[in-house]
Scaffold this motif. Sequence first.
Motif, short mmCIF file in Angstrom:
data_model
loop_
_atom_site.label_atom_id
_atom_site.label_comp_id
_atom_site.label_asym_id
_atom_site.label_seq_id
_atom_site.Cartn_x
_atom_site.Cartn_y
_atom_site.Cartn_z
N GLU A 33 0.56 -1.49 0.23
CA GLU A 33 -0.05 0.02 -0.02
C GLU A 33 0.64 1.40 -0.03
O GLU A 33 2.17 1.63 0.83
CB GLU A 33 -1.06 -0.21 1.68
N GLY A 34 0.61 2.50 -0.69
CA GLY A 34 1.26 3.28 -0.78
C GLY A 34 2.33 3.69 -1.80
O GLY A 34 3.03 4.80 -1.47
N VAL A 35 2.41 3.00 -1.96
CA VAL A 35 3.67 2.69 -3.44
C VAL A 35 2.63 2.31 -4.40
O VAL A 35 1.97 1.48 -4.26
CB VAL A 35 4.46 1.79 -3.50
N ARG A 36 3.68 3.14 -6.01
CA ARG A 36 3.15 2.27 -7.57
C ARG A 36 4.48 1.87 -8.06
O ARG A 36 4.96 2.96 -8.49
CB ARG A 36 2.06 3.72 -8.02
N VAL A 37 4.30 0.75 -8.09
CA VAL A 37 5.72 0.43 -10.21
C VAL A 37 5.07 0.79 -10.83
O VAL A 37 3.73 0.22 -11.70
CB VAL A 37 5.94 -0.57 -9.45
N LEU A 38 5.80 1.40 -11.85
CA LEU A 38 5.62 1.87 -13.12
C LEU A 38 6.42 1.89 -14.13
O LEU A 38 7.43 1.34 -13.19
CB LEU A 38 4.60 3.04 -13.45
N ARG A 39 6.55 1.34 -15.15
CA ARG A 39 7.26 1.55 -16.04
C ARG A 39 6.93 2.26 -17.13
O ARG A 39 6.26 3.05 -18.01
CB ARG A 39 8.05 0.36 -16.89
N ASP A 40 8.60 3.11 -17.65
CA ASP A 40 8.94 4.58 -18.00
C ASP A 40 8.18 4.07 -20.12
O ASP A 40 7.97 2.62 -19.88
CB ASP A 40 9.67 5.19 -17.96
N PRO A 41 7.45 4.54 -20.95
CA PRO A 41 7.69 4.00 -22.24
C PRO A 41 8.64 3.39 -23.32
O PRO A 41 8.84 2.55 -23.88
CB PRO A 41 7.53 5.63 -23.33
N HIS A 42 10.10 3.76 -22.14
CA HIS A 42 11.13 3.18 -22.65
C HIS A 42 11.41 1.60 -21.99
O HIS A 42 11.88 1.21 -21.65
CB HIS A 42 12.41 3.52 -22.35
N GLY A 43 10.59 1.24 -20.83
CA GLY A 43 10.64 0.27 -19.53
C GLY A 43 11.65 0.27 -18.72
O GLY A 43 11.88 -0.23 -17.88
N HIS A 44 12.06 1.30 -18.46
CA HIS A 44 12.39 1.68 -17.40
C HIS A 44 11.36 1.81 -16.13
O HIS A 44 10.76 2.50 -15.92
CB HIS A 44 13.12 2.70 -17.10
N PRO A 45 11.60 0.62 -15.03
CA PRO A 45 11.16 1.10 -13.90
C PRO A 45 10.91 1.97 -13.13
O PRO A 45 12.78 2.89 -12.88
CB PRO A 45 11.65 -0.20 -13.24
N PHE A 46 10.12 2.73 -12.09
CA PHE A 46 10.12 3.93 -11.30
C PHE A 46 9.02 2.97 -10.44
O PHE A 46 7.79 2.93 -10.81
CB PHE A 46 9.91 4.70 -11.44
N CYS A 47 9.09 4.06 -8.98
CA CYS A 47 8.17 3.64 -8.23
C CYS A 47 7.29 5.18 -7.60
O CYS A 47 8.17 6.24 -7.47
CB CYS A 47 8.74 2.79 -6.82
N LEU A 48 6.49 5.39 -7.61
CA LEU A 48 5.63 6.18 -6.72
C LEU A 48 5.07 6.23 -5.84
O LEU A 48 4.64 5.08 -5.07
CB LEU A 48 4.57 7.52 -7.39
N LEU A 49 5.70 6.76 -4.57
CA LEU A 49 4.91 7.10 -2.92
C LEU A 49 4.27 7.51 -2.23
O LEU A 49 5.19 8.40 -2.46
CB LEU A 49 6.87 5.80 -2.69
N LEU A 50 4.04 7.30 -1.74
CA LEU A 50 3.34 8.46 -0.54
C LEU A 50 4.13 8.23 0.78
O LEU A 50 4.95 7.28 0.87
CB LEU A 50 1.93 8.16 0.16
N PRO A 51 4.56 9.55 1.29
CA PRO A 51 5.33 9.56 2.25
C PRO A 51 5.16 8.51 3.06
O PRO A 51 4.00 8.18 3.45
CB PRO A 51 4.56 10.76 3.15
N GLY A 52 6.21 7.90 4.07
CA GLY A 52 6.07 7.38 4.76
C GLY A 52 5.39 5.78 4.63
O GLY A 52 5.82 4.38 5.42
N ALA A 53 5.70 5.40 2.99
CA ALA A 53 5.16 4.30 2.23
C ALA A 53 6.47 3.07 2.12
O ALA A 53 8.04 3.64 2.39
CB ALA A 53 4.80 4.36 1.32
#
Length: 53
Positions: A33-53
């Motif tokens: 919870e509080g984290v989203r794992v995505l890939r950019d259009p080139h396939g590189h992973p990144f995470c968006l996360l809420l403070p404290g996650a």
Amino acid sequence: MQAHRDIQVDDLDGETERARTWGAALEEHQPQEGVRVLRDPHGHPFCLLLPGA
């Protein structure tokens, strides 16, 4: 080897949608919870996360 970026956000749903409009794809597996794992259009992973996650 790929770099992985973690980006802290205040609005997880809103920023996830914004990233998707820019071509990011949401990964099927989401680790917690509080984290989203995505890939950019080139396939590189990144995470968006809420403070404290």
